[in-house]
Enzyme design. Structure first.
Site, short mmCIF file in Angstrom:
data_model
loop_
_atom_site.label_atom_id
_atom_site.label_comp_id
_atom_site.label_asym_id
_atom_site.label_seq_id
_atom_site.Cartn_x
_atom_site.Cartn_y
_atom_site.Cartn_z
CE LYS A 1 -7.86 2.22 -0.84
NZ LYS A 1 -6.71 3.00 -0.43
CG HIS B 1 -1.89 1.12 1.24
ND1 HIS B 1 -3.24 0.91 1.41
CD2 HIS B 1 -1.76 2.46 1.07
CE1 HIS B 1 -3.88 2.06 1.36
NE2 HIS B 1 -3.00 3.03 1.16
CG HIS C 1 -5.13 2.33 5.66
ND1 HIS C 1 -6.47 2.34 5.94
CD2 HIS C 1 -4.99 3.01 4.50
CE1 HIS C 1 -7.11 2.99 5.00
NE2 HIS C 1 -6.23 3.40 4.10
CG HIS D 1 -10.04 4.63 3.05
ND1 HIS D 1 -8.84 5.28 3.18
CD2 HIS D 1 -10.83 5.10 4.05
CE1 HIS D 1 -8.90 6.11 4.22
NE2 HIS D 1 -10.10 6.01 4.76
CG HIS E 1 -0.81 7.12 -1.03
ND1 HIS E 1 -2.01 7.28 -1.66
CD2 HIS E 1 -1.07 6.42 0.11
CE1 HIS E 1 -2.97 6.72 -0.94
NE2 HIS E 1 -2.43 6.18 0.14
CG ASP F 1 -1.83 4.85 3.92
OD1 ASP F 1 -1.90 5.17 2.72
OD2 ASP F 1 -2.63 5.26 4.77
O1 DOR Z 1 -3.61 9.64 5.57
C1 DOR Z 1 -3.87 9.29 4.43
N1 DOR Z 1 -3.29 9.86 3.35
N2 DOR Z 1 -4.79 8.33 4.24
C2 DOR Z 1 -5.24 8.01 3.02
O2 DOR Z 1 -6.11 7.17 2.92
C3 DOR Z 1 -4.76 8.72 1.82
C4 DOR Z 1 -3.45 9.31 2.06
C5 DOR Z 1 -3.04 10.32 0.98
O3 DOR Z 1 -3.19 10.04 -0.20
O4 DOR Z 1 -2.52 11.38 1.35
ZN ZN Z 2 -3.46 5.03 1.46
#
Ligand code: DOR
Ligand code: ZN
Length: 346
Positions: free
Chosen positions: A100, A14, A175, A137, A16, A248
């Protein structure tokens, strides 16, 4: 006591990475730590179809340091209009490995997410048929629900009915943050797994709220209680194949977090393995680290385990106060503090 461990190259299930110059600034951290990562599709313009996912994959591969073999595993962002045909296209593309579910409004760039699960039922059915996993999520966005209860209410309102309606749908509860989530996952005999982040294993809401407001500890789902954290650590370090690593890691520029309305997201890609290692070491469960970091996720996704190895050694280092983030600043988890473990470069 172990001072050095060698394990199969782990994966981040997971992650970003963002896009453009910001991606260029952070991708090297994940590419140094992991063999593969599941790339979240919540870009400013969400990745809603296979063509967009493949174009994003190309951009990630181009941004990698020369010779690096990191593999981005792509995901589609479900919307109210995702169709069974979209799912067929994704399922036929080996580089797209999951879809997702962002409940609309739950988190960063989720406005185009799903407003009601009934809208995507045909797509979910096709995912079950094609064995494409759903990444969830798991939070309700109902404003009447307390922010600390959003995950547990989601279990009751969405996940339990979903299990009854579509028991063949394979999904990852992403998460997880609460004792209720651990109980839910433990109760599922098949088709359900969960990722756990380093921050939810290391921190509680006290670290966010009890000694000044700490915007760099703000993420969603929000950090929970000491008891929730205890159960998450037990689950992660148990060796149970349903739990695996998903950082995450979610970079935001310093000024976007230190703000009157700060963004949710904690950056951990710079030291993900070291942070997890600290947790396993603290509870005497280093023998379970490899399955959590390198086996359980690959097995759930039906992908081969990585063939290489990495080495972590007990040798302290200090996390920088900030990293460059395409001309902005990025404050990492544990900025300016010492970590006991270090990922070896040889
Ligand atoms: O804290 C988070 N940031 N939770 C998420 O689900 C998305 C993520 C983000 O993309 O910044
Ligand atoms: Zn995430």
């Amino acid at each position: 006591m172990n001072t050095r461990i060698e394990i199969t190259t782990p994966d981040d299930w997971h992650l970003h990475l963002r896009d453009g110059d910001r991606m260029q600034a952070v991708v090297q951290h994940s590419a140094r730590q992991f063999g593969r990562a599941i790339i979240m599709p919540n870009l400013t313009r969400p990745v809603t179809n296979t063509a967009m996912a493949m174009a994003y994959r190309d951009r990630i591969l181009e941004a990698l340091p020369p010779g690096n073999t990191f593999q981005p595993l792509m995901t589609l962002y479900l919307t109210d209009t995702t169709s069974p045909a979209d799912i067929d296209e994704a399922a036929a593309e080996e580089h797209v490995v999951a879809c997702k579910l962002y409940p609309a409004g739950a988190t960063t760039h989720s406005d185009a997410g799903v407003t009601d699960l009934r809208n995507i039922y045909p797509a979910l059915q096709r995912m079950a048929e094609t064995e494409l996993p759903l990444l969830v999520h798991g939070e309700v966005t109902d404003p009447r629900i307390d922010v600390f209860d959003r995950e547990s209410v989601f279990i009751d309102r969405v996940l339990i009915p979903l299990r009854e309606q579509l028991p063949e749908l394979r999904f990852v509860f992403e998460h997880i943050t609460s004792s209720e989530a651990v109980h839910f996952v433990n109760d599922q005999e098949q088709n359900v797994a969960a990722t756990i982040t380093p921050q939810h294993l290391l921190l509680t809401r006290n670290d966010l709220l009890a000694s000044g407001l700490r915007p760099h500890h703000y993420c969603v789902p929000i950090l929970k209680s000491i008891n929730d954290k205890k159960l998450l650590v037990e689950a992660a370090t148990s060796g149970d194949a349903r739990y695996f690593l998903g950082t995450d890691s979610a970079p935001h520029a310093r000024h976007e977090k230190e703000s009157a309305c700060g963004c949710a997201g904690i950056y951990s890609a710079h030291a993900a393995l070291e942070l997890y290692c600290e947790i396993f070491d603290a509870v005497g469960a280093m023998d379970k680290f490899e399955s959590f970091a390198a086996f359980n996720g690959a097995d759930f996704y039906g992908l081969p385990r990585n063939s290489g190895t990495i080495t972590l050694e007990k040798s302290s280092w200090t996390v920088p106060d900030e990293y460059d983030f395409a001309g902005e600043r990025l404050v990492p988890l544990r900025a300016g503090t010492e970590l006991a473990w270090r990922l070896s470069d040889d």
